[in-house]
Design an enzyme around this catalytic site. Structure first.
Site, PDB file in Angstrom:
ATOM      1  N   HIS A   1       0.865  -1.187   0.000  1.00 17.99           N
ATOM      2  CA  HIS A   1       0.000   0.000   0.000  1.00 17.99           C
ATOM      3  C   HIS A   1       0.902   1.238   0.000  1.00 17.99           C
ATOM      4  O   HIS A   1       2.137   1.118  -0.055  1.00 17.99           O
ATOM      5  CB  HIS A   1      -0.947  -0.023   1.204  1.00 17.99           C
ATOM      6  CG  HIS A   1      -0.264  -0.281   2.506  1.00 17.99           C
ATOM      7  ND1 HIS A   1       0.636   0.610   3.056  1.00 17.99           N
ATOM      8  CD2 HIS A   1      -0.310  -1.334   3.358  1.00 17.99           C
ATOM      9  CE1 HIS A   1       1.086   0.133   4.198  1.00 17.99           C
ATOM     10  NE2 HIS A   1       0.542  -1.057   4.409  1.00 17.99           N
TER      11      HIS A   1
ATOM     12  N   LYS B   1       5.391   3.411  11.641  1.00 20.32           N
ATOM     13  CA  LYS B   1       4.132   2.711  11.959  1.00 20.32           C
ATOM     14  C   LYS B   1       4.399   1.563  12.938  1.00 20.32           C
ATOM     15  O   LYS B   1       3.605   1.295  13.834  1.00 20.32           O
ATOM     16  CB  LYS B   1       3.524   2.186  10.646  1.00 20.32           C
ATOM     17  CG  LYS B   1       2.560   1.039  10.738  1.00 20.32           C
ATOM     18  CD  LYS B   1       1.206   1.500  11.178  1.00 20.32           C
ATOM     19  CE  LYS B   1       0.102   0.479  11.025  1.00 20.32           C
ATOM     20  NZ  LYS B   1       0.388  -0.870  11.464  1.00 20.32           N
TER      21      LYS B   1
ATOM     22  N   GLY C   1       9.290   1.630   8.599  1.00 23.44           N
ATOM     23  CA  GLY C   1       8.245   2.603   8.903  1.00 23.44           C
ATOM     24  C   GLY C   1       8.099   2.838  10.402  1.00 23.44           C
ATOM     25  O   GLY C   1       8.178   1.892  11.192  1.00 23.44           O
TER      26      GLY C   1
ATOM     27  N   HIS D   1       4.035   1.319   2.276  1.00 23.70           N
ATOM     28  CA  HIS D   1       5.226   0.658   1.722  1.00 23.70           C
ATOM     29  C   HIS D   1       5.841   1.500   0.601  1.00 23.70           C
ATOM     30  O   HIS D   1       7.052   1.653   0.514  1.00 23.70           O
ATOM     31  CB  HIS D   1       4.856  -0.695   1.117  1.00 23.70           C
ATOM     32  CG  HIS D   1       4.267  -1.680   2.071  1.00 23.70           C
ATOM     33  ND1 HIS D   1       2.946  -2.045   2.035  1.00 23.70           N
ATOM     34  CD2 HIS D   1       4.816  -2.388   3.090  1.00 23.70           C
ATOM     35  CE1 HIS D   1       2.706  -2.941   2.971  1.00 23.70           C
ATOM     36  NE2 HIS D   1       3.818  -3.169   3.631  1.00 23.70           N
TER      37      HIS D   1
HETATM   38  P1  AMP Z   1       5.019  -4.939   6.592  1.00 21.12           P
HETATM   39  O1  AMP Z   1       4.784  -5.373   5.175  1.00 21.12           O
HETATM   40  O2  AMP Z   1       3.752  -4.691   7.354  1.00 21.12           O
HETATM   41  O3  AMP Z   1       6.017  -5.800   7.313  1.00 21.12           O
HETATM   42  O4  AMP Z   1       5.692  -3.508   6.487  1.00 21.12           O
HETATM   43  C1  AMP Z   1       6.894  -3.324   5.777  1.00 21.12           C
HETATM   44  C2  AMP Z   1       7.472  -1.976   6.143  1.00 21.12           C
HETATM   45  O5  AMP Z   1       6.544  -0.948   5.800  1.00 21.12           O
HETATM   46  C3  AMP Z   1       7.722  -1.849   7.666  1.00 21.12           C
HETATM   47  O6  AMP Z   1       8.955  -1.163   7.869  1.00 21.12           O
HETATM   48  C4  AMP Z   1       6.538  -1.033   8.123  1.00 21.12           C
HETATM   49  O7  AMP Z   1       6.812  -0.262   9.291  1.00 21.12           O
HETATM   50  C5  AMP Z   1       6.305  -0.130   6.922  1.00 21.12           C
HETATM   51  N1  AMP Z   1       4.932   0.358   6.930  1.00 21.12           N
HETATM   52  C6  AMP Z   1       3.804  -0.385   7.045  1.00 21.12           C
HETATM   53  N2  AMP Z   1       2.722   0.423   7.068  1.00 21.12           N
HETATM   54  C7  AMP Z   1       3.176   1.702   6.977  1.00 21.12           C
HETATM   55  C8  AMP Z   1       2.555   2.987   6.968  1.00 21.12           C
HETATM   56  N3  AMP Z   1       1.230   3.122   7.051  1.00 21.12           N
HETATM   57  N4  AMP Z   1       3.350   4.084   6.886  1.00 21.12           N
HETATM   58  C9  AMP Z   1       4.699   3.949   6.798  1.00 21.12           C
HETATM   59  N5  AMP Z   1       5.344   2.768   6.808  1.00 21.12           N
HETATM   60  C10 AMP Z   1       4.592   1.659   6.891  1.00 21.12           C
END
Ligand code: AMP
Length: 278
Positions: free
Chosen positions: A30, A145, A143, A33
């Protein structure tokens, strides 16, 4: 797109002196990412993205099975964004028969997500260490987040002398305040309408802090009460902690990390903001 480790290394070796930015993800991409990918694109000559739903970081097998996936869509988005290398390994590639080595990070992983999801950060630290060894990135992008994950990665890079810079990027939100997350796809329409209440509750705490409520317990109670007004939510934790150590604060003197984990229906959502007294 490549699957095996030798291909990643070969691609990396073609540009040994160029800068490489790595964005580790679990896919179902999204704008959150993509903001990391764009930042990596702007700061490096090459951008690599890994897509791997890492079994080692899921303590709940149901959560792993239900994790949303759409590889074709992810690859199209990454290609549009000018990604040079995408790694989509099979779990057996990452954890082959006989795999036995794990990275355990101390204190900073014990509370919050670490307490609610035993073994979670061990899984994250292990897979990210492997990514760092395979890609040898110049910079790696995470992130805010996932604030505790970001802090844990900073600890790990310092402690294990990984030769790279970590870049922590701001949380991207929908217009109504809900932090973007792959897990949002599992919310029902009704739950999606309620979900911004998490952000609203955190903003209410920020306003209360500005108005003079500096007591950590009072701020925590305010957030819990705000969210719990709707019975569809079940609060897992609300934390007001030191931004570096993540230890709980009795008083907010200056800044604090407000982090929240809630169940909305059977979807577990996390979010955080940095509270600022001034
Ligand atoms: P994930 O696929 O959930 O493991 O996330 C991959 C990377 O994207 C991680 O470093 C998360 O912190 C970052 N991330 C996920 N959602 C967001 C968001 N809404 N804003 C910024 N970074 C994000």
């Amino acid at each position: 797109m490549v699957e095996d480790i030798a291909s990643v290394r070969a691609e990396r070796a073609r540009y040994p002196t160029d800068s490489w930015g790595l964005v580790p993800t679990m896919g179902y991409l999204h704008e959150g990412h993509m903001s990391l990918v764009r930042r990596a694109r702007s700061e490096n000559q090459h951008v690599a993205v890994s897509i791997f739903v890492n079994p080692a970081q899921f303590s709940n097998p149901g959560d792993l099975d239900q994790y949303p996936r759409d590889e074709a869509r992810d690859l199209a988005m990454l290609e549009d964004a000018g990604t040079n290398l995408v790694w989509t390994p099979h779990p057996d590639t990452v954890y082959p028969e006989g795999y036995a080595t794990y990275v355990d990070i101390g204190r900073i992983t014990e509370r919050l997500e670490g307490a609610s999801r035993p073994g979670h950060f061990r899984g994250v630290a292990t897979v990210v260490s492997k990514l760092f060894n395979v890609f040898e990135p110049t910079r790696a992008y995470f992130g805010q987040k996932d604030a505790q994950q970001a802090a844990t990665m900073q600890r790990m890079v310092r402690d294990l002398n990984f030769n790279l810079d970590l870049v922590i990027c701001p949380t991207i939100r929908a217009d109504d305040g809900l932090a973007l997350s792959s897990r949002n796809a599992r919310l029902t329409d009704e739950e999606r309408i309620l979900a911004p209440r998490i952000y609203d509750a955190m903003m209410a705490a920020q306003r209360a802090l500005h108005a003079g409520t500096v007591n950590g317990g009072a701020l925590r109670a305010l957030v819990i009460e705000f969210i719990s007004k709707r019975p569809e939510f079940r609060v897992d934790y609300v934390s007001i902690a030191d931004t570096a150590t993540l230890r709980e604060l009795e008083t907010v003197d200056d800044r604090a990390l407000l982090s929240v984990a809630v169940f909305l229906g059977d979807v577990r959502l996390i979010d955080n903001i940095t509270l600022d007294r001034h």
